[in-house]
Design a protein around this motif. Structure first.
Motif, PDB file in Angstrom:
ATOM      1  N   GLY A   1      20.066 -41.653  71.214  1.00  0.00           N
ATOM      2  CA  GLY A   1      19.495 -40.319  71.138  1.00  0.00           C
ATOM      3  C   GLY A   1      19.284 -39.866  69.707  1.00  0.00           C
ATOM      4  N   THR A   2      18.886 -38.614  69.570  1.00  0.00           N
ATOM      5  CA  THR A   2      18.642 -38.011  68.264  1.00  0.00           C
ATOM      6  C   THR A   2      19.408 -36.705  68.174  1.00  0.00           C
ATOM      7  OG1 THR A   2      16.409 -38.963  68.162  1.00  0.00           O
ATOM      8  CG2 THR A   2      16.883 -37.119  66.692  1.00  0.00           C
ATOM      9  N   LEU A   3      20.152 -36.536  67.081  1.00  0.00           N
ATOM     10  CA  LEU A   3      20.957 -35.340  66.868  1.00  0.00           C
ATOM     11  C   LEU A   3      20.788 -34.876  65.424  1.00  0.00           C
ATOM     12  CD1 LEU A   3      24.106 -36.627  68.741  1.00  0.00           C
ATOM     13  CD2 LEU A   3      22.791 -34.604  69.430  1.00  0.00           C
TER      14      LEU A   3
ATOM     15  N   GLY B   1      20.983 -30.283  70.747  1.00  0.00           N
ATOM     16  CA  GLY B   1      21.386 -31.601  71.219  1.00  0.00           C
ATOM     17  C   GLY B   1      22.884 -31.758  71.372  1.00  0.00           C
ATOM     18  N   TRP B   2      23.655 -31.121  70.500  1.00  0.00           N
ATOM     19  CA  TRP B   2      25.113 -31.248  70.605  1.00  0.00           C
ATOM     20  C   TRP B   2      25.625 -30.644  71.911  1.00  0.00           C
ATOM     21  CZ3 TRP B   2      27.015 -34.685  67.613  1.00  0.00           C
ATOM     22  CH2 TRP B   2      26.507 -34.880  66.317  1.00  0.00           C
ATOM     23  N   ARG B   3      25.109 -29.486  72.241  1.00  0.00           N
ATOM     24  CA  ARG B   3      25.579 -28.829  73.463  1.00  0.00           C
ATOM     25  C   ARG B   3      25.177 -29.605  74.702  1.00  0.00           C
ATOM     26  NH1 ARG B   3      24.013 -24.560  70.006  1.00  0.00           N
ATOM     27  NH2 ARG B   3      25.809 -23.342  69.314  1.00  0.00           N
ATOM     28  N   ARG B   4      24.045 -30.296  74.636  1.00  0.00           N
ATOM     29  CA  ARG B   4      23.616 -31.096  75.788  1.00  0.00           C
ATOM     30  C   ARG B   4      24.565 -32.247  76.062  1.00  0.00           C
ATOM     31  NH1 ARG B   4      18.232 -29.828  73.930  1.00  0.00           N
ATOM     32  NH2 ARG B   4      18.155 -31.708  72.640  1.00  0.00           N
ATOM     33  N   ILE B   5      25.279 -32.715  75.047  1.00  0.00           N
ATOM     34  CA  ILE B   5      26.236 -33.810  75.254  1.00  0.00           C
ATOM     35  C   ILE B   5      27.677 -33.309  75.287  1.00  0.00           C
ATOM     36  CG2 ILE B   5      24.687 -35.532  74.269  1.00  0.00           C
ATOM     37  CD1 ILE B   5      26.359 -35.439  71.707  1.00  0.00           C
ATOM     38  N   GLY B   6      27.852 -31.991  75.359  1.00  0.00           N
ATOM     39  CA  GLY B   6      29.181 -31.415  75.519  1.00  0.00           C
ATOM     40  C   GLY B   6      29.980 -31.259  74.249  1.00  0.00           C
ATOM     41  N   LEU B   7      29.317 -31.241  73.104  1.00  0.00           N
ATOM     42  CA  LEU B   7      30.008 -31.058  71.830  1.00  0.00           C
ATOM     43  C   LEU B   7      29.493 -29.814  71.127  1.00  0.00           C
ATOM     44  CD1 LEU B   7      30.049 -34.699  70.408  1.00  0.00           C
ATOM     45  CD2 LEU B   7      31.973 -33.446  71.399  1.00  0.00           C
ATOM     46  N   GLU B   8      30.357 -29.201  70.323  1.00  0.00           N
ATOM     47  CA  GLU B   8      29.946 -28.059  69.523  1.00  0.00           C
ATOM     48  C   GLU B   8      29.241 -28.549  68.253  1.00  0.00           C
ATOM     49  OE1 GLU B   8      30.116 -24.641  69.978  1.00  0.00           O
ATOM     50  OE2 GLU B   8      30.506 -25.333  72.030  1.00  0.00           O
ATOM     51  N   PRO B   9      28.231 -27.820  67.788  1.00  0.00           N
ATOM     52  CA  PRO B   9      27.626 -28.160  66.502  1.00  0.00           C
ATOM     53  C   PRO B   9      28.644 -28.021  65.374  1.00  0.00           C
ATOM     54  CG  PRO B   9      26.251 -26.626  67.740  1.00  0.00           C
ATOM     55  CD  PRO B   9      27.580 -26.687  68.442  1.00  0.00           C
TER      56      PRO B   9
ATOM     57  N   THR C   1       8.784 -21.921  61.252  1.00  0.00           N
ATOM     58  CA  THR C   1       9.366 -20.588  61.107  1.00  0.00           C
ATOM     59  C   THR C   1      10.653 -20.449  61.905  1.00  0.00           C
ATOM     60  OG1 THR C   1       7.970 -19.785  62.906  1.00  0.00           O
ATOM     61  CG2 THR C   1       7.136 -19.505  60.660  1.00  0.00           C
ATOM     62  N   GLU C   2      11.048 -21.520  62.576  1.00  0.00           N
ATOM     63  CA  GLU C   2      12.298 -21.550  63.336  1.00  0.00           C
ATOM     64  C   GLU C   2      12.891 -22.953  63.199  1.00  0.00           C
ATOM     65  OE1 GLU C   2      10.336 -22.487  67.712  1.00  0.00           O
ATOM     66  OE2 GLU C   2      10.894 -20.435  67.185  1.00  0.00           O
ATOM     67  N   PRO C   3      14.152 -23.130  63.567  1.00  0.00           N
ATOM     68  CA  PRO C   3      14.771 -24.455  63.394  1.00  0.00           C
ATOM     69  C   PRO C   3      14.021 -25.555  64.133  1.00  0.00           C
ATOM     70  CG  PRO C   3      16.453 -22.794  63.791  1.00  0.00           C
ATOM     71  CD  PRO C   3      15.132 -22.113  64.018  1.00  0.00           C
ATOM     72  N   TYR C   4      13.934 -26.715  63.504  1.00  0.00           N
ATOM     73  CA  TYR C   4      13.286 -27.863  64.123  1.00  0.00           C
ATOM     74  C   TYR C   4      14.164 -28.422  65.241  1.00  0.00           C
ATOM     75  CZ  TYR C   4       9.697 -28.239  60.497  1.00  0.00           C
ATOM     76  OH  TYR C   4       8.631 -28.011  59.663  1.00  0.00           O
ATOM     77  N   ALA C   5      13.578 -28.580  66.422  1.00  0.00           N
ATOM     78  CA  ALA C   5      14.294 -29.216  67.524  1.00  0.00           C
ATOM     79  C   ALA C   5      14.385 -30.717  67.273  1.00  0.00           C
ATOM     80  CB  ALA C   5      13.576 -28.945  68.841  1.00  0.00           C
ATOM     81  N   GLU C   6      15.316 -31.354  67.961  1.00  0.00           N
ATOM     82  CA  GLU C   6      15.511 -32.792  67.783  1.00  0.00           C
ATOM     83  C   GLU C   6      14.260 -33.591  68.144  1.00  0.00           C
ATOM     84  OE1 GLU C   6      19.578 -30.976  68.384  1.00  0.00           O
ATOM     85  OE2 GLU C   6      17.593 -30.720  69.292  1.00  0.00           O
TER      86      GLU C   6
END
Length: 287
Positions: A207-209, A261-269, A112-117
């Motif tokens: 990793g997984t993104l 995951g993108w924000r954790r590595i310093g990138l925007e989705p 019911t919400e977005p799947y996390a990596e």
């Protein structure tokens, strides 16, 4: 990856593979683009020879015939799992980073919400099982140098896809009937290719993104946006449910992927799906 690197692309003639080649070349990298005829990824020795001398491998080779996989699972498993494992082993030997493109089908599609990596995998189709196994084998074979990049609902200039089909049908008939009970993220292959290059330039090695556009919609909402971009009337797009279009393989009802995951590595989705679709259609490549 700020300096030019030697990049090998498998499945290079496909819709994603073609845009990966173009994006890597625009970024100044030295690209070797191989299609199925030039490299059989089921041949481990051929994979070792092809990967040798490269810094990065982008594996866009895949068995993607979702419905056919229900009766040809062994064939799909060979390409999506065994072939991916061969490339992972070859990449580890060569000291190269492998990007393994995966799919939303590795999830059950009942969230019911977005799947996390890091959400548990629970595929409900043969295709999903083969891609999930490919993820597992790639990580096991090359844990410190493999990136699993899941994507979904791809469309692009260089292959058959939903956008091209909807444009053709709307121009032929003036009306469309599209399911409205499956949720996902329409994703332009050019955006995914450019995000891949940014990811590697940031120095990511494992990793997984989730490589999908921001936001979410249904197939019906996607079709309405296509018609709107054509200057048409969205009232001519009739919603229906999946029961009307029975297919051999079960589709995930909710395959929206999260982007933390993108924000954790310093990138925007990746950017919103509507913005990307508008730009893609404005180029006039879908007919």
């Amino acid at each position: 990856m700020s300096r030019p690197r030697r990049v090998l692309i498998t499945g290079a003639r496909g819709m994603l593979g073609t845009d990966l080649r173009l994006a890597a070349e625009r970024a100044g990298h030295h690209v070797t683009a191989l299609d199925r005829g030039a490299l059989d990824i089921l041949d481990a020795a051929a994979c070792r020879d092809a990967v040798a001398g490269h810094d990065v491998v982008l594996n866009a080779a895949a068995y993607t015939r979702v419905d056919d996989a229900e009766t040809h699972e062994a064939e799909a498993m060979a390409v999506n799992a065994e072939g991916a494992e061969n490339l992972a082993r070859a990449s580890r030997t060569a000291g190269a980073v492998l990007v393994q493109y995966s799919t939303d089908y590795v999830f059950a599609g009942d969230a019911t919400e977005p799947y996390a990596e890091d959400a548990p995998l629970a595929p409900v189709s043969a295709y999903g099982r083969t891609k999930a196994e490919g993820e597992r084998r790639v990580r096991a074979a090359h844990p410190d140098g493999s990136i699993v990049l899941r994507t979904a609902w791809l469309y692009g200039e260089h292959g058959p896809n939903f956008v091209r089909t909807m444009v053709r049908l709307y121009r032929e008939y003036g009306t469309l009937t599209v399911v409205d009970d499956q949720h996902g993220q329409p994703t332009w292959t050019r955006d995914l290719a450019e995000q891949t290059v940014r990811m590697l330039s940031a120095g990511v090695r494992s990793g997984t993104l989730h490589g999908t556009a921001s936001g979410a919609t249904t197939w019906h909402g996607f079709a309405c946006a296509i018609v709107e971009n054509l200057g048409g009337d969205t009232a001519t797009v009739e919603p229906t449910d999946s029961a009307r279009f029975q297919r051999p393989a079960q589709r995930p009802a909710h395959s929206v992927l999260g982007h933390d995951g993108w924000r954790r590595i310093g990138l925007e989705p990746m950017r919103p799906w509507r913005e990307a679709l508008y730009e893609a259609m404005a180029e006039g490549v879908f007919g």
